[in-house]
Structure formats: C-alpha cells, structure tokens
Write a protein that holds these residues in place. Structure first.
Motif, PDB file in Angstrom:
ATOM      1  N   GLU A  90      47.954  41.946 -57.104  1.00  0.00           N
ATOM      2  CA  GLU A  90      47.942  41.943 -55.748  1.00  0.00           C
ATOM      3  C   GLU A  90      49.191  41.453 -55.267  1.00  0.00           C
ATOM      4  O   GLU A  90      49.851  40.652 -55.585  1.00  0.00           O
ATOM      5  N   ASN A  91      49.668  42.250 -54.238  1.00  0.00           N
ATOM      6  CA  ASN A  91      51.243  41.755 -53.597  1.00  0.00           C
ATOM      7  C   ASN A  91      52.028  41.784 -54.641  1.00  0.00           C
ATOM      8  O   ASN A  91      53.253  41.000 -54.539  1.00  0.00           O
ATOM      9  N   LYS A 135      41.378  46.239 -48.830  1.00  0.00           N
ATOM     10  CA  LYS A 135      40.560  45.048 -49.205  1.00  0.00           C
ATOM     11  C   LYS A 135      39.492  44.667 -47.921  1.00  0.00           C
ATOM     12  O   LYS A 135      39.923  44.506 -46.834  1.00  0.00           O
ATOM     13  N   GLU A 163      44.379  35.033 -44.045  1.00  0.00           N
ATOM     14  CA  GLU A 163      44.500  36.383 -44.342  1.00  0.00           C
ATOM     15  C   GLU A 163      44.481  37.466 -43.021  1.00  0.00           C
ATOM     16  O   GLU A 163      45.210  38.217 -42.740  1.00  0.00           O
ATOM     17  N   CYS A 168      41.154  40.663 -55.584  1.00  0.00           N
ATOM     18  CA  CYS A 168      41.403  39.233 -55.482  1.00  0.00           C
ATOM     19  C   CYS A 168      40.026  38.611 -54.924  1.00  0.00           C
ATOM     20  O   CYS A 168      39.024  38.485 -55.520  1.00  0.00           O
ATOM     21  N   TYR A 169      39.987  38.142 -53.731  1.00  0.00           N
ATOM     22  CA  TYR A 169      38.980  37.627 -53.011  1.00  0.00           C
ATOM     23  C   TYR A 169      37.505  38.114 -53.171  1.00  0.00           C
ATOM     24  O   TYR A 169      36.447  37.502 -53.042  1.00  0.00           O
ATOM     25  N   ARG A 216      34.591  37.258 -55.351  1.00  0.00           N
ATOM     26  CA  ARG A 216      33.394  36.310 -54.962  1.00  0.00           C
ATOM     27  C   ARG A 216      32.257  36.834 -54.329  1.00  0.00           C
ATOM     28  O   ARG A 216      31.233  36.231 -53.992  1.00  0.00           O
ATOM     29  N   PHE A 224      45.266  34.685 -57.030  1.00  0.00           N
ATOM     30  CA  PHE A 224      44.239  33.601 -57.029  1.00  0.00           C
ATOM     31  C   PHE A 224      45.187  32.285 -56.800  1.00  0.00           C
ATOM     32  O   PHE A 224      46.119  32.205 -57.581  1.00  0.00           O
ATOM     33  N   THR A 225      44.786  31.664 -56.097  1.00  0.00           N
ATOM     34  CA  THR A 225      45.444  30.304 -55.765  1.00  0.00           C
ATOM     35  C   THR A 225      45.336  29.685 -57.026  1.00  0.00           C
ATOM     36  O   THR A 225      44.209  29.565 -57.880  1.00  0.00           O
ATOM     37  N   THR A 273      42.138  27.127 -56.777  1.00  0.00           N
ATOM     38  CA  THR A 273      40.696  27.641 -57.054  1.00  0.00           C
ATOM     39  C   THR A 273      40.592  28.221 -58.347  1.00  0.00           C
ATOM     40  O   THR A 273      39.695  28.342 -59.046  1.00  0.00           O
ATOM     41  N   ARG A 311      53.410  28.117 -52.121  1.00  0.00           N
ATOM     42  CA  ARG A 311      52.542  28.930 -52.646  1.00  0.00           C
ATOM     43  C   ARG A 311      52.688  29.239 -54.188  1.00  0.00           C
ATOM     44  O   ARG A 311      53.506  29.510 -54.810  1.00  0.00           O
TER      45      ARG A 311
END
Ligand code: KGT
Length: 276
Positions: free
Chosen positions: A43-44, A113, A129, A156-157, A160, A182-183, A186, A219
């Motif tokens: 992602e990104n 997304k 976001e 990504c998110y 979940r 992903f951060t 987390t 970030r």
C-alpha cells in the motif's frame, strides 16, 4: 494453476514519487531474478507522505503509478499488483486503489479500499484516512487466473474485517493479497496474527507486501512482508529491512490442506454469497 513463485515486496516509501518508483523497480528486478512470476507492491508504494500533499499530487501520482505498473509488468513479463495508491475522486478526495496488471500491460483487476483507518492510537499517533480518502463501496473482485489460481484482493486495514475475506472465499479465492502500510504500534501485536487467521479460516494463501521503517515525521511502519500458506504457516518473512518475501504457491499444497481441514465445506451460516 501450476506451482509458481510469488514475491511480496517490502519497502520504505517516502513523500517522493520518483524515488519510490525507482526503489520499487529495484525490488521487482530482484524478485524476477529470483524467479518470481507474481509480484506484489505494498500500500502507498508510490507515495507515502502528508495527506494534504498526497491529495494535491494525486493526479500526477495516479497517472505515473498506473503507467509504471503497466511498464514494469511488460518489461519483466510478470503479473504485478500495485497495493493502494491515490486516484482523484470527487470533493477533493481520492480513492485508495489497487491494480493488478498482466504481462501484456492490461489491467486484470481493480479495487478501492473499503475500510478506512480512522483511529487514534495509544502511542499518540492519529490517523484519519477518511479525511482524504473516499471509501470503496464494493466487495473486492476475485480474478480467475489460469496460471496463478483464483486471486482475491484487500488492502491493509481491511485485514481486520473477516467478512471481506469470507466473501472472497465464497467466490472461491485461493490466493489473497493484503498489501499494507501497517503501523509499527499495531503491527507488533496484530499483523502476523491477523494474516495467519485469514489464511487458516479460509484455507487460502496470503501474500502480504508491506511498508517498513520511518517514512516522514512520526510515521513508522511495521514491515514483515510475508507469505502465509493455507495451513497458516509463514513461508517467508521479510523482517524489518526493505526486501522481499518469496515463496512457492502450490496447488497441490492447497488441495492437501483443503482436504486435511475441510472447514470451507462446513460453512453453515454464510453459504449464500452476499451481493456486492
Ligand atoms: O501511515 C501512513 O501514513 C500510511 N498508512 C496508510 O496509508 C494506511 C491508511 S492510513 N494505513 C492503514 O490502513 C494501517 C492499518 C493498521 O495499521 C492497523 O489496522 O492497525
């Protein structure tokens, strides 16, 4: 579907389109030298920076990124997944769009997304976001590739939200992409567990390209791009440095696991395929 090598790229994208595309090509080049025929970028991958900057540069990022994916797929004769990148949408927003491109440069699949990361983390970082991204409103597609099997998508998110993956399984997905940024906070506790859970419950391969390290300001992402097999075994893990996770995707292994653990055949409550 025959056995093949897939690669999940792990990189540290910056607020610099040109540098990111150069970095991405270096990893694609190495993945191909190592025999990968299906390659995923996180992602990104083409731009990771301030939200305002992302929206402002979105027209250029979208155009250059799509062209890059098509050029790379053709140059290296691979099927290439570009994890999310910003594509201009209405009201000064963008979509977080994923593309799968074939070796002829044609677009094979596309997904916006659905789940947006609007979360205040205990480490003090806040993510909103939805301030710049317009959520997709449709389930991701499953692309039926003769060579690579039935390919499902997510970003990504999304990882979940198991109902998205069950939808893909209901469409007979066999290999599911989870490109992510992903951060770090987390990721250390959730990333691998979630990927293994999605692999195990759907008895599917998971290919998860990732962002890693410090991108700008505070970030920071978790890394650990990985490929997980349908039993939940981590076949390859890129660790913390930029690099690759490469593993064999085997239809025989898939069939064996689906025989050993036939949970997809035991679906009772979600046997109807939800409409998109
Ligand atoms: O941080 C950035 O600037 C780049 N990150 C992203 O682009 C995206 C949307 S904000 N990150 C996630 O979805 C993280 C999910 C996640 O980490 C979780 O579910 O725990």
């Amino acid at each position: 579907m025959k056995s093949y090598l897939a690669a999940a790229v792990q990189m540290t994208s910056l607020p610099d389109l040109e540098k990111n595309l150069t970095q991405a090509e270096e990893w694609i080049d190495l993945a191909v030298r190592r025999g990968a025929e299906l390659v995923g970028l996180p992602e990104n991958f083409s731009f990771l920076g301030e939200e305002a900057q992302k929206v402002q540069q979105a027209p250029e990022i979208a155009e250059r990124t799509e062209k890059f994916l098509k050029t790379m797929a053709q140059r290296y004769q691979i099927t290439l997944l570009g994890g999310g990148f910003p594509v201009p949408a209405e009201h000064n927003h963008v979509t977080n769009t994923l593309l799968l491109v074939g070796p002829d440069g044609q677009t094979l699949a596309q997904y916006n997304k659905v789940h947006l990361f609007d979360v205040d983390l205990p480490d003090g970082n806040t993510y909103q976001e939805s301030a710049t991204v317009l959520a997709g409103r449709e389930y991701p597609p499953v692309y039926d590739s003769e060579r690579f099997g039935r390919l499902g998508f997510s970003i990504c998110y999304d990882v979940r939200f198991p109902e998205l993956y069950r939808h893909l399984a209901n469409q007979s997905a066999e290999v599911i992409f989870v490109p992510a940024a992903f951060t770090a906070f987390t990721g250390k506790d959730h990333w691998q567990v979630l990927l293994q859970a999605r692999a195990i419950e759907n008895t599917a391969y998971i290919i998860a390209p990732a962002q890693t390290g410090v991108h700008y300001g505070r970030r920071q992402t978790h890394g650990h791009a990985m490929i997980v097999d349908p039993w939940g075994i981590v076949l390859a893990n890129a660790g913390r440095e930029p690099g690759l996770a490469i593993a064999e995707i085997s239809p025989r292994r898939l069939a064996t696991v689906r025989q050993q653990m036939p949970c997809l055949q035991h679906r009772v409550l979600s046997t109807t395929v939800p409409s998109a």
